[in-house]
Enzyme design. Structure first.
Site, PDB file in Angstrom:
ATOM      1  N   THR A 219     -34.094  17.841  -4.742  1.00 15.27           N
ATOM      2  CA  THR A 219     -34.666  17.893  -6.084  1.00 15.27           C
ATOM      3  C   THR A 219     -36.147  18.197  -5.984  1.00 15.27           C
ATOM      4  O   THR A 219     -36.804  17.732  -5.063  1.00 15.27           O
ATOM      5  CB  THR A 219     -34.498  16.518  -6.788  1.00 15.27           C
ATOM      6  OG1 THR A 219     -33.126  16.154  -6.805  1.00 15.27           O
ATOM      7  CG2 THR A 219     -35.019  16.551  -8.209  1.00 15.27           C
ATOM      8  N   VAL A 248     -22.849  14.213 -11.614  1.00 16.32           N
ATOM      9  CA  VAL A 248     -24.243  14.186 -12.047  1.00 16.32           C
ATOM     10  C   VAL A 248     -25.014  13.336 -11.053  1.00 16.32           C
ATOM     11  O   VAL A 248     -24.630  12.201 -10.771  1.00 16.32           O
ATOM     12  CB  VAL A 248     -24.380  13.601 -13.467  1.00 16.32           C
ATOM     13  CG1 VAL A 248     -25.852  13.433 -13.834  1.00 16.32           C
ATOM     14  CG2 VAL A 248     -23.675  14.496 -14.476  1.00 16.32           C
ATOM     15  N   THR A 270     -36.478  12.066  -4.165  1.00 14.32           N
ATOM     16  CA  THR A 270     -35.613  13.126  -3.665  1.00 14.32           C
ATOM     17  C   THR A 270     -34.684  12.533  -2.613  1.00 14.32           C
ATOM     18  O   THR A 270     -35.022  11.547  -1.964  1.00 14.32           O
ATOM     19  CB  THR A 270     -36.447  14.269  -3.055  1.00 14.32           C
ATOM     20  OG1 THR A 270     -35.570  15.308  -2.596  1.00 14.32           O
ATOM     21  CG2 THR A 270     -37.288  13.793  -1.879  1.00 14.32           C
TER      22      THR A 270
END
Length: 354
Positions: A219, A248, A270
């Site tokens: 991310t 998700v 992350t």
């Protein structure tokens, strides 16, 4: 007494001058500030250009994350990367305003490449926090974002095809029996357990670290402090490579991938989102700083809470307080985060060891 009275206005003037100039000096040295996970240099530069030109912290994280989406950072942000088990790429994103505590997010969004801009539209034009799936796509398109668009790329389809040829390994299933190497999958029944059918498979637990890496599960999380000292955070990701469709991650989950509070500071995360979202590490970081912890200690504390429960967990956070002090912490890998501040001529990368 007369001398003292004559000096009093002068002393008051110097005190006032010190307060005014001191306040300006503090702000000029600390703000603006942009921090991002990983050496996503161009993304941080985009965020810096926005905030340095006088735009808001929200504008900065949207511009920064959007640049990463366009650049397809590490193949894990934006379109064209991280295919799921069906070979499709979907988008998760979030934006949070630390002034109002408003959040907009999208998850498992199909057909729209602009994740962070879609998230901002959710924040600005709905009373909701999170929209998902095709309904999120329809909303984003109705609000003017381009689409529908095929989010796959030649690279993502090639990666998916090679994975299929390897009997769809590795994957994120557990305690199931595939009809063939790539499913469909069915829960193991009690007969399997009693008779020890496929006992070798039952006894093999693949470490999560083998499923998570910089180029398979990542991310961009970005935080910005603008010229007014206001704070915002944003995230964007196309999720875990070969994820089960519908999954998700923590990218659009407030307090997990990112969190901001104007009074305290911000955090970005992350790594293995499926684990991290169970602990809300960024909310933990900000609340720890609220209680007086320095960013470095708050970051380490949040990561250690996860590692104690999941020793093979892979992840990291960065923390910044409202004064612009920043730090990072990680577990299971070496982490790098990027910073641009007024003292720097360009983005600088900081390395954090586990």
């Amino acid at each position: 007494m007369a001398t003292k009275n004559l000096l009093l206005p002068y002393v008051m003037f110097l005190t006032l001058l010190h307060l005014v100039l001191g306040h300006e000096a503090v702000n000029s040295s600390q703000y603006p500030l942009v921090v991002s996970t990983w050496p996503f240099l161009d993304a941080v530069r985009a965020g810096w250009r926005a905030v340095d030109s006088g735009l808001s912290a929200v504008d900065a994280v949207v511009e920064g994350c959007s640049a990463c989406e366009e650049l397809r950072c590490d193949g894990t942000v934006g379109p064209g990367g991280s295919p799921d088990e069906n070979g499709e790429t979907t988008i998760d994103a979030l934006v949070m305003d630390g002034v109002t505590m408003e959040v907009g997010a999208v998850a498992a969004m199909r057909y729209v490449k602009d994740g962070i801009r879609a998230a901002r539209l959710v924040m600005e034009h709905t009373k909701h926090t999170l929209l998902v799936g095709e309904q999120a796509s329809a909303f984003a398109i109705s609000m003017g974002l381009p689409g529908p668009t095929n989010l796959s790329s030649t690279e993502s389809i090639t990666k998916w095809s090679k994975w299929k040829e390897n009997s769809c390994q590795p994957n994120f299933w557990k305690n199931v029996v595939p009809a063939n190497g790539c499913g469909p999958y069915h829960p193991r029944d009690s007969l399997d357990l009693i008779e020890g059918t496929c006992s070798k498979d039952m006894g093999t637990v693949e470490p999560r670290s083998s499923l998570v890496g910089l180029h398979s599960h990542d991310t961009i999380a970005m935080a910005a402090i603008d010229n007014m000292g206001h704070i915002a955070v944003g995230t964007s990701t196309n999720g875990a490579t070969f994820k089960i469709p519908g999954r998700v991650g923590d990218g659009p989950i407030t307090g997990s991938s990112a969190y901001a509070d104007d009074e305290i500071g911000a955090c970005g995360a992350t790594g293995d989102g499926d684990i991290m979202m169970r602990f809300l590490p960024c909310y933990q970081v900000v609340e720890s700083m609220r209680l007086g912890m320095e960013p470095k200690i708050a970051a380490k504390d949040a990561i250690s809470r996860i590692a104690r429960k999941f020793p093979d967990f892979v992840g990291a956070v960065f923390a910044i307080n409202k004064n612009g002090v920043h730090a990072g912490a990680c577990h299971g890998w070496t982490f790098q985060y990027s910073v641009r501040s007024p003292e720097m001529n360009d983005v600088e990368v900081f390395t954090v060891q586990p």
